[in-house]
Motif scaffolding. Structure first.
Motif, PDB file in Angstrom:
ATOM      1  N   HIS A 317     -21.679  22.108 -26.629  1.00 22.77           N
ATOM      2  CA  HIS A 317     -20.681  22.836 -25.841  1.00 22.77           C
ATOM      3  C   HIS A 317     -19.296  22.657 -26.446  1.00 22.77           C
ATOM      4  CE1 HIS A 317     -18.283  24.177 -22.398  1.00 22.77           C
ATOM      5  NE2 HIS A 317     -19.391  24.717 -21.906  1.00 22.77           N
ATOM      6  N   PRO A 318     -18.543  23.739 -26.651  1.00 16.87           N
ATOM      7  CA  PRO A 318     -17.238  23.619 -27.310  1.00 16.87           C
ATOM      8  C   PRO A 318     -16.206  22.827 -26.518  1.00 16.87           C
ATOM      9  CG  PRO A 318     -17.574  25.836 -26.445  1.00 16.87           C
ATOM     10  CD  PRO A 318     -18.886  25.134 -26.337  1.00 16.87           C
ATOM     11  N   ARG A 319     -16.344  22.778 -25.203  1.00 17.33           N
ATOM     12  CA  ARG A 319     -15.376  22.049 -24.378  1.00 17.33           C
ATOM     13  C   ARG A 319     -15.858  20.649 -24.028  1.00 17.33           C
ATOM     14  NH1 ARG A 319     -13.710  23.523 -18.108  1.00 17.33           N
ATOM     15  NH2 ARG A 319     -12.457  21.654 -17.716  1.00 17.33           N
ATOM     16  N   PHE A 320     -17.078  20.551 -23.498  1.00 19.17           N
ATOM     17  CA  PHE A 320     -17.579  19.254 -23.028  1.00 19.17           C
ATOM     18  C   PHE A 320     -18.197  18.401 -24.132  1.00 19.17           C
ATOM     19  CE2 PHE A 320     -18.069  21.992 -19.134  1.00 19.17           C
ATOM     20  CZ  PHE A 320     -17.007  21.427 -18.439  1.00 19.17           C
ATOM     21  N   LYS A 321     -18.470  19.004 -25.289  1.00 21.56           N
ATOM     22  CA  LYS A 321     -19.025  18.275 -26.437  1.00 21.56           C
ATOM     23  C   LYS A 321     -20.343  17.587 -26.101  1.00 21.56           C
ATOM     24  CE  LYS A 321     -15.562  19.495 -28.965  1.00 21.56           C
ATOM     25  NZ  LYS A 321     -15.750  20.531 -29.999  1.00 21.56           N
ATOM     26  N   VAL A 322     -21.222  18.294 -25.411  1.00 20.08           N
ATOM     27  CA  VAL A 322     -22.558  17.800 -25.088  1.00 20.08           C
ATOM     28  C   VAL A 322     -23.576  18.861 -25.500  1.00 20.08           C
ATOM     29  CG1 VAL A 322     -21.759  16.380 -23.157  1.00 20.08           C
ATOM     30  CG2 VAL A 322     -22.485  18.738 -22.729  1.00 20.08           C
ATOM     31  N   PRO A 323     -24.831  18.480 -25.759  1.00 21.07           N
ATOM     32  CA  PRO A 323     -25.865  19.466 -26.098  1.00 21.07           C
ATOM     33  C   PRO A 323     -26.303  20.217 -24.843  1.00 21.07           C
ATOM     34  CG  PRO A 323     -26.822  17.288 -26.017  1.00 21.07           C
ATOM     35  CD  PRO A 323     -25.346  17.100 -25.811  1.00 21.07           C
ATOM     36  N   HIS A 324     -25.500  21.180 -24.407  1.00 21.36           N
ATOM     37  CA  HIS A 324     -25.654  21.759 -23.079  1.00 21.36           C
ATOM     38  C   HIS A 324     -26.964  22.530 -22.896  1.00 21.36           C
ATOM     39  CE1 HIS A 324     -23.752  24.723 -25.635  1.00 21.36           C
ATOM     40  NE2 HIS A 324     -23.980  25.686 -24.769  1.00 21.36           N
ATOM     41  N   ARG A 325     -27.408  23.231 -23.920  1.00 20.89           N
ATOM     42  CA  ARG A 325     -28.662  23.967 -23.776  1.00 20.89           C
ATOM     43  C   ARG A 325     -29.854  23.018 -23.659  1.00 20.89           C
ATOM     44  NH1 ARG A 325     -27.687  28.691 -28.336  1.00 20.89           N
ATOM     45  NH2 ARG A 325     -26.000  29.791 -27.239  1.00 20.89           N
ATOM     46  N   ALA A 326     -29.844  21.971 -24.478  1.00 18.62           N
ATOM     47  CA  ALA A 326     -30.917  20.971 -24.398  1.00 18.62           C
ATOM     48  C   ALA A 326     -30.937  20.320 -23.021  1.00 18.62           C
ATOM     49  CB  ALA A 326     -30.734  19.913 -25.487  1.00 18.62           C
ATOM     50  N   GLU A 327     -29.751  20.000 -22.487  1.00 20.06           N
ATOM     51  CA  GLU A 327     -29.689  19.361 -21.176  1.00 20.06           C
ATOM     52  C   GLU A 327     -30.206  20.284 -20.081  1.00 20.06           C
ATOM     53  OE1 GLU A 327     -25.728  17.904 -20.603  1.00 20.06           O
ATOM     54  OE2 GLU A 327     -26.155  16.054 -21.698  1.00 20.06           O
ATOM     55  N   LEU A 328     -29.879  21.570 -20.154  1.00 23.92           N
ATOM     56  CA  LEU A 328     -30.337  22.511 -19.137  1.00 23.92           C
ATOM     57  C   LEU A 328     -31.856  22.692 -19.195  1.00 23.92           C
ATOM     58  CD1 LEU A 328     -27.535  25.242 -19.305  1.00 23.92           C
ATOM     59  CD2 LEU A 328     -27.903  23.535 -17.505  1.00 23.92           C
ATOM     60  N   VAL A 329     -32.408  22.784 -20.412  1.00 23.52           N
ATOM     61  CA  VAL A 329     -33.851  22.944 -20.547  1.00 23.52           C
ATOM     62  C   VAL A 329     -34.584  21.692 -20.063  1.00 23.52           C
ATOM     63  CG1 VAL A 329     -35.742  23.180 -22.206  1.00 23.52           C
ATOM     64  CG2 VAL A 329     -33.729  24.649 -22.384  1.00 23.52           C
ATOM     65  N   VAL A 330     -34.104  20.512 -20.479  1.00 19.81           N
ATOM     66  CA  VAL A 330     -34.719  19.256 -20.032  1.00 19.81           C
ATOM     67  C   VAL A 330     -34.639  19.158 -18.517  1.00 19.81           C
ATOM     68  CG1 VAL A 330     -34.482  16.749 -20.041  1.00 19.81           C
ATOM     69  CG2 VAL A 330     -34.355  18.018 -22.192  1.00 19.81           C
ATOM     70  N   GLY A 331     -33.488  19.477 -17.945  1.00 23.35           N
ATOM     71  CA  GLY A 331     -33.333  19.415 -16.498  1.00 23.35           C
ATOM     72  C   GLY A 331     -34.293  20.342 -15.775  1.00 23.35           C
ATOM     73  N   ALA A 332     -34.487  21.535 -16.320  1.00 22.97           N
ATOM     74  CA  ALA A 332     -35.400  22.492 -15.692  1.00 22.97           C
ATOM     75  C   ALA A 332     -36.844  22.005 -15.731  1.00 22.97           C
ATOM     76  CB  ALA A 332     -35.288  23.853 -16.394  1.00 22.97           C
ATOM     77  N   VAL A 333     -37.265  21.465 -16.888  1.00 21.65           N
ATOM     78  CA  VAL A 333     -38.638  20.959 -17.008  1.00 21.65           C
ATOM     79  C   VAL A 333     -38.869  19.778 -16.073  1.00 21.65           C
ATOM     80  CG1 VAL A 333     -40.298  19.862 -18.569  1.00 21.65           C
ATOM     81  CG2 VAL A 333     -38.908  21.784 -19.374  1.00 21.65           C
ATOM     82  N   VAL A 334     -37.898  18.855 -16.030  1.00 23.90           N
ATOM     83  CA  VAL A 334     -38.034  17.687 -15.153  1.00 23.90           C
ATOM     84  C   VAL A 334     -38.075  18.117 -13.692  1.00 23.90           C
ATOM     85  CG1 VAL A 334     -36.939  15.563 -14.372  1.00 23.90           C
ATOM     86  CG2 VAL A 334     -36.968  16.116 -16.798  1.00 23.90           C
ATOM     87  N   ALA A 335     -37.265  19.097 -13.315  1.00 22.99           N
ATOM     88  CA  ALA A 335     -37.254  19.575 -11.937  1.00 22.99           C
ATOM     89  C   ALA A 335     -38.627  20.138 -11.549  1.00 22.99           C
ATOM     90  CB  ALA A 335     -36.177  20.637 -11.757  1.00 22.99           C
ATOM     91  N   ILE A 336     -39.257  20.875 -12.473  1.00 26.33           N
ATOM     92  CA  ILE A 336     -40.592  21.420 -12.197  1.00 26.33           C
ATOM     93  C   ILE A 336     -41.602  20.290 -12.017  1.00 26.33           C
ATOM     94  CG2 ILE A 336     -42.499  22.751 -13.178  1.00 26.33           C
ATOM     95  CD1 ILE A 336     -40.338  24.512 -14.545  1.00 26.33           C
ATOM     96  N   LEU A 337     -41.559  19.293 -12.908  1.00 28.33           N
ATOM     97  CA  LEU A 337     -42.475  18.153 -12.787  1.00 28.33           C
ATOM     98  C   LEU A 337     -42.233  17.373 -11.505  1.00 28.33           C
ATOM     99  CD1 LEU A 337     -42.502  16.775 -16.455  1.00 28.33           C
ATOM    100  CD2 LEU A 337     -44.341  17.984 -15.279  1.00 28.33           C
ATOM    101  N   ALA A 338     -40.954  17.184 -11.162  1.00 26.60           N
ATOM    102  CA  ALA A 338     -40.615  16.433  -9.949  1.00 26.60           C
ATOM    103  C   ALA A 338     -41.118  17.144  -8.695  1.00 26.60           C
ATOM    104  CB  ALA A 338     -39.108  16.228  -9.862  1.00 26.60           C
ATOM    105  N   ALA A 339     -41.233  18.457  -8.769  1.00 22.51           N
ATOM    106  CA  ALA A 339     -41.706  19.223  -7.616  1.00 22.51           C
ATOM    107  C   ALA A 339     -43.225  19.194  -7.484  1.00 22.51           C
ATOM    108  CB  ALA A 339     -41.230  20.670  -7.720  1.00 22.51           C
TER     109      ALA A 339
END
Length: 425
Positions: A317-339
């Motif tokens: 991410h140009p502002r936050f300097k984090v791998p934002h797409r990777a974080e969103l994808v990981v978060g989505a997969v974990v949310a599905i597993l958690a459910a």
């Protein structure tokens, strides 16, 4: 090692913001989490009164892994941890396999921690709370790793206070009996090994420090200091808490305990402390989940840079300097597993994947030269053997499912290479 770059040729790097104390806190947040609240009873079921031996064995393997990881992280201070070390020291396949084991295993860990939050915070809606926790912490990580480190510092302070209260209450009560620490006939060698494998789940968080290598200031100095410090503090805390619970409940009482730390304070008449312990467990699981999402997203970033995963996930991410797409994808997969997932199965599967990951880390450390900071050869040797023994001492279902998924990862890698070779010809 070349620096990752954008299409324009400008280095696409994360910002180095974390010092020694921040790195230690990130490691503590990953280790002093739900593991100590959840792993004691299954470990006691496996080892009986040999629980403390299992804890000691897990600590020895963790120390070897931590030392190997620290030396490698100082040599290769980039996001990705053993994915990078295996690639650089052993070859592309072993690096890929380490990254695969880490991402898959730790994604399962994320789901287990999220479900632990739900189980303690609102048992009747555990899955819904788990999903909400994943969404909230993914948003925190998206805002920047420095903010994540600050939140982790608060979480670690709360959890340490709760664990200290449990230990002091149990050890100073009139019902404590140190004779219950005696290792009796119920402690088998196989049981101690299985207990060590289960307890290793609670030690494995120091990898978070190595996977944040690209965001640590002066990594050659910071990482080798932070990893042993975080591991040492965790070992002291776990040992004191395990002794406290055993002296109150004994091995049999610990096996039968649904919530060992809560049951321990109730057993000594401190019922008012039980809700505090439940809150502490939920907060601890949140801390672990926060650090786990950090680590998985950074390894995903490293694998995406090398096209082992979709290259779009390598964006920073140009502002936050984090791998934002990777974080969103990981978060989505974990949310599905958690459910949908079961927490016990997630923990066993995760342990196997993480032990495989560290087996590759120790093998990589073995190849270092003295000029590159190689540890004493006994350390990676013991670490490698320990990881393999503990992995295959886990419950049968965990071994079978873990082996199958690791084999699947290897098959995908070789199939992709064969396809690339065919296309090139």
């Amino acid at each position: 090692m070349s620096k990752p770059s954008t299409a324009s040729g400008v280095p696409d790097e994360l910002q180095r913001r974390l010092g020694v104390s921040d790195a230690v806190v990130v490691g503590l947040g990953a280790m002093i989490g739900a593991g100590i609240f959840a792993a004691l009873a299954p470990a006691a079921h496996a080892a009986g009164s040999g629980l403390l031996l299992g804890l000691a064995l897990a600590a020895v393997v963790a120390y070897c892994n931590a030392t190997s990881s620290a030396r490698l992280a100082a040599r290769y201070p980039a996001s990705g941890g053993t994915y990078v070390y295996g690639r650089e020291r052993l070859g592309d396949f072993w690096g890929y396999l380490a990254g695969w084991g880490f991402v898959v295993g730790k994604t399962a860990s994320c789901a287990a921690m999220a479900l632990t939050v739900g189980s303690y915070a609102w048992p009747g809606q555990a899955h819904a709370v788990a999903v909400a926790a994943v969404v909230a912490l993914t948003a925190v990580n998206y805002a920047g790793v420095h903010k994540s480190a600050l939140l982790t510092r608060v979480i670690v302070a709360v959890v340490l206070a709760v664990l200290a209260a449990v230990a002091i209450t149990a050890l100073t009560s009139g019902t404590s009996d140190t004779a219950r620490l005696h290792i009796g006939s119920d402690a088998s060698f196989g049981g101690v090994l299985q207990a060590a494998g289960l307890l290793f789940f609670a030690f494995a968080g120091y990898a978070r420090i190595a996977t944040l290598g690209e965001e640590v200031r002066n990594p050659e100095r910071t990482i080798p200091r932070a990893i042993p410090l975080a591991l040492g503090i965790t070992l002291v805390v776990y040992t004191v808490v395990a002794i406290a619970v055993l002296t109150v409940l004994g091995p049999k009482g610990l096996v039968d305990a649904a919530a060992p730390l809560s049951d321990a304070v109730k057993a000594v008449g401190a019922d008012r402390l039980a809700p505090v312990v439940r809150v502490g467990a939920a907060v601890a699981a949140l801390g672990s989940l926060l650090a786990l999402i950090l680590g998985v997203s950074r390894t995903t970033l490293a694998m995406a840079r090398d096209h082992h995963l979709p290259h779009a996930l390598a964006a920073v991410h140009p502002r936050f300097k984090v791998p934002h797409r990777a974080e969103l994808v990981v978060g989505a997969v974990v949310a599905i597993l958690a459910a949908t997932a079961d927490v016990r199965g997630a923990i066993g599967f995760s342990s196997f994947g993480v032990l495989a990951y560290y087996a590759i880390a120790n093998t990589s450390a073995w190849t270092l030269t003295p000029a590159e900071g190689r540890p004493n050869r006994i350390i990676p040797a013991v670490g490698l053997i320990g990881c393999l023994v503990l992995a295959f001492a886990l419950p049968t279902f965990s071994v079978i499912s873990g082996t199958a998924v690791i084999a699947l990862g290897a098959a995908v890698h070789w199939a992709r290479r064969a396809l690339d070779a065919h296309s090139a010809s």
